[in-house]
Enzyme design. Structure first.
Site, short mmCIF file in Angstrom:
data_model
loop_
_atom_site.label_atom_id
_atom_site.label_comp_id
_atom_site.label_asym_id
_atom_site.label_seq_id
_atom_site.Cartn_x
_atom_site.Cartn_y
_atom_site.Cartn_z
N SER A 119 0.91 -1.05 -0.06
CA SER A 119 -0.04 0.13 0.09
C SER A 119 0.95 1.34 -0.08
O SER A 119 0.72 2.29 -0.46
CB SER A 119 -0.94 0.06 1.34
OG SER A 119 -0.25 -0.06 2.53
N ASP A 164 8.44 -2.45 -5.72
CA ASP A 164 7.12 -2.16 -5.55
C ASP A 164 6.73 -0.94 -6.39
O ASP A 164 5.54 -1.03 -6.86
CB ASP A 164 6.86 -1.84 -3.90
CG ASP A 164 7.51 -3.12 -3.21
OD1 ASP A 164 7.64 -3.86 -3.46
OD2 ASP A 164 7.66 -2.82 -1.97
P1 ADP Z 1 2.62 -2.39 2.97
O1 ADP Z 1 3.19 -1.44 2.18
O2 ADP Z 1 3.30 -3.55 2.92
O3 ADP Z 1 1.06 -2.33 2.78
P2 ADP Z 1 3.84 -0.54 4.83
O4 ADP Z 1 4.03 -0.33 6.19
O5 ADP Z 1 5.03 -0.18 3.78
O6 ADP Z 1 3.02 -1.53 4.48
O7 ADP Z 1 2.79 0.90 4.35
C1 ADP Z 1 1.70 1.07 5.08
C2 ADP Z 1 1.44 2.41 5.37
O8 ADP Z 1 0.97 3.14 4.08
C3 ADP Z 1 0.16 2.75 6.17
O9 ADP Z 1 0.60 2.67 7.49
C4 ADP Z 1 -0.11 4.07 6.00
O10 ADP Z 1 0.87 5.12 6.52
C5 ADP Z 1 0.22 4.34 4.25
N1 ADP Z 1 -1.34 4.00 3.85
C6 ADP Z 1 -1.58 2.69 3.21
N2 ADP Z 1 -2.80 2.90 2.65
C7 ADP Z 1 -3.35 4.11 2.78
C8 ADP Z 1 -4.38 4.71 2.72
N3 ADP Z 1 -5.71 3.88 2.02
N4 ADP Z 1 -4.64 6.07 2.89
C9 ADP Z 1 -3.51 6.78 3.56
N5 ADP Z 1 -2.39 6.02 3.80
C10 ADP Z 1 -2.11 4.74 3.48
MG MG Z 2 5.35 -0.96 2.05
#
Ligand code: ADP
Ligand code: MG
Length: 370
Positions: A119, A164
């Protein structure tokens, strides 16, 4: 417009009282094969998933709003929140010498966060594409990806590879993306799962990746040692014959990297021939190598792969760094419910955390909404 793009648009209008200038969105990803090869200068083969983060953007006063967190943050700060991702992207674009003004943006997404489906790259890529379009910068996709990676490494402070961001910005619908992590060249590879009657299933084992940091750093160090023993810059350059000159831990880690790089190239050929038997065989072999040579699997990940195989999966393997996190399987359509049920039963019986399952379609990379 996609549902997430509509939500971002509505959030923008509700918060800022006018229509956004534009809307962009970008997907999360899974890696199909090519694990722990990126930092060895090798090959990875991810595909984008049909879960995205959308951003509605316009020139304005520097407010960032997240519909999912229901929070407004200012662009001119740094506070270890979700807003550091878009802030970091704006910072990296500025650092690269592009003049951008102050903008505002609203975000909405449905990429599971913190599950290893990236994400973080999705929010970075969506922001980067939006800023590029808003200011007419004309930065190419690969350069945007590098800027997103810089945002994550240097602004957010997470030491991730390029996969990514490349996947989120460069993937095409119905395709995987072969990335050469040394040259940063990328190439689309057909991945017609529908035609093959296959479903892409992800199992999130929900295991806290507790030892992940030390385990990951240990693996990286072992690879660097193995490379220096062999007198090569990166293990990408090592061959199977070279392995005879290694012992113990270095041998095992290097054997995984060398064989995994070869598997990615074979997997690409298999996909070009739509040969999913061969592709699946390579996925299983990748899992065995990650389990026995790289030693990053867990009982949960092994259990999923075993159960998937019993349920007729063409291929299955852990995906991501390991030590917990996710596994994937290519399962004949119609078998997915049986597999997930069997998995839930087995996990409960063995006292594992309850897993989460997703079914994804190989989706398009970042796009401006129309
Ligand atoms: P991954 O990339 O594996 O999902 P990460 O810890 O690298 O996990 O990134 C997750 C972070 O990205 C969340 O904690 C948040 O800060 C940000 N994020 C993810 N989805 C959203 C969203 N829908 N809106 C805002 N921020 C987001
Ligand atoms: Mg990540």
């Amino acid at each position: 417009m996609r549902e997430t793009e509509q939500r971002a648009t509505r959030a923008y209008m509700e918060n800022f009282g006018e229509e956004p200038d534009l809307v962009a969105s970008a997907p999360g990803r899974v890696n199909l094969i090519g694990e722990h090869t990126d930092y060895n200068g090798g090959f990875v083969l991810p595909c984008a998933i049909d879960r995205r983060i959308a951003v509605a953007a316009g020139t304005g006063d520097g407010e960032l709003y997240s519909a999912d967190f229901d929070e407004t943050r200012s662009i001119g700060e740094k506070d270890s929140s979700w807003a550091d991702y878009p802030r970091g992207v704006a910072w990296a674009i500025g650092e690269a010498g592009h003049g951008i003004g102050v903008f505002r943006a609203a975000f909405a997404g449905d990429v599971p966060l913190g599950s290893g489906l990236s994400s973080s790259a999705a929010i970075e890529a969506a922001t980067a594409l939006a800023i590029d379009a808003l200011y007419g910068l004309g930065i190419g996709r690969t350069d945007l990806a590098v800027l997103c990676q810089r945002a994550e490494n240097e602004f957010v402070g997470v030491n991730s590879g390029i996969m990514d961001q490349y996947a989120s910005l460069l993937c095409e619908a119905g395709a995987a993306l072969l990335v050469d992590c040394r040259s940063l060249e990328a190439q689309s590879v057909p991945l017609d799962l529908e035609d093959a009657g296959l479903s892409l299933i992800v199992c999130d084992t929900r295991v806290e990746r507790g030892l992940a940091d030390t385990g990951y750093n240990d693996r990286r160090a072992a690879c660097e040692h193995a490379a220096s023993t062999l007198g090569v810059k990166e293990l990408r350059e090592a061959t199977e014959e070279d392995l005879h000159r290694l012992y113990g831990e270095e041998l095992k880690r290097a054997r995984h990297v060398v064989s995994e790089n070869a598997r990615v190239m074979e997997a690409v050929e298999a996909l070009k021939d739509a040969d999913f038997d061969e592709f699946g065989r390579l996925m299983y072999a990748s899992h065995v190598s990650l389990r026995d040579d790289y030693e990053v699997s867990t009982p949960e990940l092994d259990a999923f792969v075993e159960i998937a195989e019993e349920h007729g999966a063409r291929g299955a393997r852990l995906t991501g760094a390991g030590f917990g996190g996710c596994a994937i399987a290519l399962v004949p359509e119609g078998e997915t419910a049986d597999l997930t049920k069997a998995c839930e039963r087995a996990f409960a019986g063995r006292g594992f955390e309850e897993p989460a399952f997703y079914e994804f379609v190989p989706a398009a990379g970042a796009e401006l909404a129309r």
